[in-house]
Each structure stands twice: as structure tokens, then as C-alpha cells.
Write a protein that holds these residues in place. Structure first.
Motif, short mmCIF file in Angstrom:
data_model
loop_
_atom_site.label_atom_id
_atom_site.label_comp_id
_atom_site.label_asym_id
_atom_site.label_seq_id
_atom_site.Cartn_x
_atom_site.Cartn_y
_atom_site.Cartn_z
N THR A 1 10.17 0.73 1.40
CA THR A 1 11.06 1.82 1.83
C THR A 1 10.30 3.14 1.90
O THR A 1 10.57 3.96 2.78
N LEU A 2 9.35 3.34 0.97
CA LEU A 2 8.57 4.57 0.99
C LEU A 2 7.75 4.64 2.28
O LEU A 2 7.68 5.70 2.93
N SER A 3 7.14 3.51 2.67
CA SER A 3 6.36 3.47 3.92
C SER A 3 7.26 3.79 5.11
O SER A 3 6.88 4.56 6.00
N LEU A 4 8.44 3.19 5.13
CA LEU A 4 9.38 3.44 6.24
C LEU A 4 9.75 4.91 6.30
O LEU A 4 9.80 5.51 7.38
N LEU A 5 9.98 5.51 5.13
CA LEU A 5 10.38 6.92 5.10
C LEU A 5 9.25 7.83 5.55
O LEU A 5 9.48 8.83 6.26
N VAL A 6 8.02 7.50 5.18
CA VAL A 6 6.88 8.32 5.62
C VAL A 6 6.74 8.22 7.14
O VAL A 6 6.53 9.22 7.83
N ILE A 7 6.90 7.01 7.67
CA ILE A 7 6.80 6.82 9.13
C ILE A 7 7.89 7.62 9.84
O ILE A 7 7.63 8.31 10.83
N VAL A 8 9.10 7.57 9.31
CA VAL A 8 10.21 8.33 9.92
C VAL A 8 9.91 9.83 9.87
O VAL A 8 10.18 10.56 10.83
N GLN A 9 9.35 10.28 8.78
CA GLN A 9 9.01 11.70 8.64
C GLN A 9 8.03 12.12 9.74
O GLN A 9 8.22 13.13 10.42
N VAL A 10 6.99 11.31 9.92
CA VAL A 10 5.95 11.64 10.90
C VAL A 10 6.50 11.54 12.33
O VAL A 10 6.27 12.42 13.16
N VAL A 11 7.25 10.49 12.59
CA VAL A 11 7.80 10.30 13.95
C VAL A 11 8.83 11.38 14.27
O VAL A 11 8.87 11.91 15.39
N SER A 12 9.64 11.76 13.28
CA SER A 12 10.61 12.86 13.47
C SER A 12 9.88 14.15 13.82
O SER A 12 10.31 14.91 14.70
N CYS A 13 8.78 14.41 13.12
CA CYS A 13 7.96 15.59 13.41
C CYS A 13 7.50 15.56 14.87
O CYS A 13 7.54 16.56 15.57
N ALA A 14 7.03 14.39 15.29
CA ALA A 14 6.51 14.26 16.66
C ALA A 14 7.61 14.52 17.68
O ALA A 14 7.40 15.23 18.67
N GLU B 1 -1.58 21.08 16.77
CA GLU B 1 -1.90 21.78 15.51
C GLU B 1 -0.63 21.93 14.67
O GLU B 1 -0.64 21.68 13.46
N THR B 2 0.46 22.36 15.32
CA THR B 2 1.74 22.55 14.62
C THR B 2 2.23 21.23 14.05
O THR B 2 2.72 21.16 12.92
N LEU B 3 2.10 20.16 14.84
CA LEU B 3 2.55 18.84 14.41
C LEU B 3 1.78 18.37 13.18
O LEU B 3 2.37 17.92 12.19
N THR B 4 0.47 18.52 13.22
CA THR B 4 -0.38 18.09 12.09
C THR B 4 -0.01 18.88 10.83
O THR B 4 0.21 18.29 9.77
N LEU C 1 1.80 17.22 7.56
CA LEU C 1 1.06 17.27 6.29
C LEU C 1 1.86 18.03 5.23
O LEU C 1 1.91 17.63 4.07
N PHE C 2 2.48 19.15 5.65
CA PHE C 2 3.25 19.96 4.72
C PHE C 2 4.42 19.16 4.15
O PHE C 2 4.67 19.15 2.94
N LEU C 3 5.13 18.47 5.02
CA LEU C 3 6.33 17.74 4.57
C LEU C 3 5.97 16.52 3.73
O LEU C 3 6.58 16.28 2.68
N THR C 4 4.98 15.75 4.19
CA THR C 4 4.62 14.56 3.39
C THR C 4 3.97 15.01 2.08
O THR C 4 4.20 14.41 1.02
N GLY C 5 3.21 16.11 2.14
CA GLY C 5 2.61 16.67 0.93
C GLY C 5 3.66 17.15 -0.05
O GLY C 5 3.56 16.91 -1.26
N SER C 6 4.68 17.83 0.46
CA SER C 6 5.76 18.34 -0.41
C SER C 6 6.50 17.18 -1.05
O SER C 6 6.85 17.22 -2.23
#
Lengths: 172, 214
Positions: free
Chosen positions: B75-88, B38-41, B45-50
């Protein structure tokens, strides 16, 4: 643990009854200080309480519990290394060595030798030698692979042979 | 001399054990942390949304134009993936393969930011403005990640992930608000991100955690 995660608080008390003595023993041998081990025991079970939603129900509870205890011990040892003026080794070895051994001086000598080992090797030798864990069990608990645990235990044994001299036969 | 290692198991003091038990009984009423999924989701969402909101706001203010979105899609796709993987890595229980995938993605993305900046131009804006902006955008996410770090045992990967996550905001905006060339990105954008990672890692070492759970 499953029952505790579902809200059965009596199950937590059962977990404490079942595991606290051995976790306390592990912590005592890790940090060489009974009263610190008691604090860390509380910290360990408090971590179980707070982070119960991180527990994977398919995993072994004891592996998870010892991972928490090992993390708490490592952190305490790192902090102690930073503030050595608060640590008095002769006092704590005295406290730590009240074991089931009939020869307390031997126990003290072994504890002193354990204190000379790097933290990771100390964990390996305590879990493997004193508590009889397999390398696979240790790997699962500590998030390492079994070969890493085997190498650590082997290096710890070699170092203990140097330090314990006449007791060397038993560490081969 | 024969040594029975099992005899080195210590005998705990019963009164101390009872004290610990009593103290834990009092703590039973304390709330546990929310389930990590739940925290991860919510965090992802908060960070990619922001990030999306900031991009939309800067687009509305005329800071960049829509065709740039196509140019920066990789590069945007790569950054979104890094954001999500970093969260995980920061939030989920540790997994070796996840940690390795995170490290690989981070390096790949940093290289990608340089390699895919083939349309850059020179500018009169002092280059350090980018570094400073990038770093200042990391501050709030770094503070947010500290509270997430405290919920479990700190590891080097979690520390690095907290800094990497904090730096993705500046890195993403840098892709759209800065039109300078690859050399500028390598010398003034990446060091800011690396510095954010360094701050995340080193500040995590002395953090007082609320749990030592892996």
C-alpha cells in the motif's frame, strides 16, 4: 517561439504580429463581444509570456496558441453564464459582426446562431468553417481526438441548419 | 444562397491591437513560470520527503514499529506512485494517457488500502478521529496545490489530482497510525480522501488562473 523561449523578446513581438489578428477573430466569434475579445487577446498572449516554459518545442505554436485562446474564451463564457445581468446580447452582436461580409445583417444572423451553440461545438465550427482547420489540427490544439472534433462539427452543422434555415445548404 | 464562411473572419480595430501590443511589451519583463519539469521534480520530492519525514517522526515517537513497514509495503508503494502521478497530472502539460493512468492508479490504490488491510483489529478510538485527522492533513497540501493549479488552464483532471495529492498524506499516515480493519478503512479513511478530492475539484472551478496554457 523557440527564439522567444531562449530570451529573444523581439521574437514575441513577431509572434504577436503574425497571429494576433486571427486569434482576435476567433475570440470575437467565440464570445460575440469585440471588447471582451480584445481583453482575451491580451490574456492569451500574457499566458504565452508567463507559461512559455510549458511549450513543447516539437509542437506547432499555433496549436498551442489557439488552445490557450480557447481556454480563455471558455472561461469567459462560463463566467458570463453565471452573471447574465452584465451581458447585453444585442450590443455585443453588433460589435462582433464587423466582418468582411458585404451583408452585415447576414453576419449578425450567423453570429447569433453561433451564440446558440454549446461552447465545444462553437469552437469546432469556428475553427473548421471560418478558419479552415482540419479535424486533426483542431484535435491537436484542443487536446481531443479527431473523431471527437468531427462529431462536434457535425452536430454544430446540424444545429446551424435548424437555426439558419435558408442558409442550410452551406452547412451540409 | 451561397455562404462564404471565410468572410466571417472579423477585422480587428488597429488601435485596440496596438494597445494590447503596448501592454504586452510592458509585461515582457515579468518572470515566466519555472520549467514544469523542475517544478514537478521539486514538488514530488517535497511531498514524498514530507511524508517520509512524518513517518520517521511517528516511528521515533513509538506510534508504530518497523515490522509494520513490511506489512504495508504494497500500500505504501501504491500511495507513493499515486503521489508522483498526481503531481505529474497537476503540473505537466496534459496528456490523455497520463490522465487515464492516474485515474486507474487512484482507484486501484483506494481498493488496495481496503483489500490489503487483512491484519486489522477493533479499537476504542472513535472512528471519526481517523476521518478528521486525514482531512486536516489535507489542508496544507490543498493550499500548496492551488498555487500550482493557477499556473495553467484548470481541467477536471488537474482539480482531481490536486485533491488526490493532498489526500495521500493522510492516507499514508493512516496506514501506519491506524491498526483498524478493512471495514473501518473503507468507511472512515476512504471517504476523507474522496472528500479531499472533491474539495480539490470544486475549489479549482472558480480559481483565478495566471495562465490559460494547457
Amino acid at each position: 517561439m523557440k527564439r522567444f523561449c531562449q530570451g529573444d523578446t523581439a521574437a514575441f513581438d513577431e509572434l504577436y504580429t503574425r497571429h494576433s489578428a486571427t486569434v482576435h477573430g476567433f475570440l470575437t466569434r467565440m464570445v460575440g463581444d469585440r471588447s471582451l475579445a480584445e481583453d482575451l487577446l491580451q490574456t492569451t498572449f500574457l499566458s504565452v509570456l508567463r507559461a512559455r516554459n510549458r511549450f513543447d518545442p516539437d509542437a506547432k505554436f499555433s496549436s498551442w496558441l489557439y488552445a490557450i485562446a480557447a481556454n480563455a474564451a471558455r472561461d469567459a463564457l462560463r463566467k458570463r453564464a453565471r452573471t447574465p445581468e452584465d451581458f447585453h446580447p444585442s450590443e455585443v452582436i453588433e460589435q462582433a459582426t464587423a466582418s468582411t461580409m458585404t451583408d452585415p445583417s447576414l453576419s449578425k444572423r450567423i453570429q447569433h446562431a453561433l451564440e446558440q451553440l454549446p461552447i465545444a461545438q462553437r469552437e469546432a465550427v469556428i475553427l473548421h468553417r471560418i478558419y479552415g482547420w482540419t479535424f486533426e489540427q483542431m484535435a491537436e490544439a484542443l487536446g481531443e481526438n479527431p473523431n471527437t472534433m468531427r462529431v462536434r462539427a457535425h452536430r454544430a452543422d446540424a444545429r446551424l441548419r435548424e437555426l439558419l434555415g435558408d442558409l442550410a445548404e452551406d452547412t451540409r | 444562397m451561397s455562404l462564404d464562411w471565410s468572410k466571417l473572419q472579423t477585422t480587428p480595430d488597429p488601435s485596440a491591437m496596438a494597445r494590447v501590443r503596448a501592454s504586452l511589451q510592458e509585461s515582457l519583463q515579468q518572470p515566466s513560470f519555472a520549467p514544469w519539469r523542475e517544478t514537478l521534480t521539486k514538488t514530488a520530492l517535497f511531498l514524498t520527503g514530507s511524508t517520509a519525514l512524518l513517518l520517521a517522526a511517528t516511528l521515533a515517537l513509538g506510534q508504530w514499529n518497523l515490522p509494520l513497514l513490511g506489512l504495508r509495503s504494497t500500500t505504501l508503494s501504491l500511495l507513493v506512485i499515486v503521489q508522483v502521478v498526481s503531481c505529474a497530472v497537476l503540473i505537466a502539460p496534459p496528456k490523455r494517457k497520463l490522465n487515464l493512468a492516474f485515474a486507474a492508479m487512484l482507484v486501484l490504490t483506494m481498493l488496495g488500502l481496503v483489500v490489503f488491510r487483512y491484519d486489522g483489529h477493533s479499537s476504542t478510538t472513535p472512528p471519526w478521529v481517523c476521518t478528521l485527522s486525514h482531512l486536516s492533513l489535507s489542508v496544507v497540501p490543498l493550499l500548496l496545490t492551488r498555487s500550482l493549479l493557477r499556473q495553467a488552464a484548470v481541467t477536471a483532471y488537474r482539480g482531481i489530482a490536486s485533491g488526490a495529492l493532498a489526500g495521500t498524506l493522510g492516507a499514508t499516515l493512516g496506514e501506519f497510525l491506524c491498526g483498524q480493519n478493512a471495514e473501518h478503512v473503507a468507511l472512515f479513511h476512504l471517504p476523507a480522501w474522496i472528500l479531499a478530492i472533491g474539495v480539490g475539484l470544486f475549489s479549482s472551478r472558480n480559481l483565478r488562473v495566471e495562465s490559460y496554457a494547457p
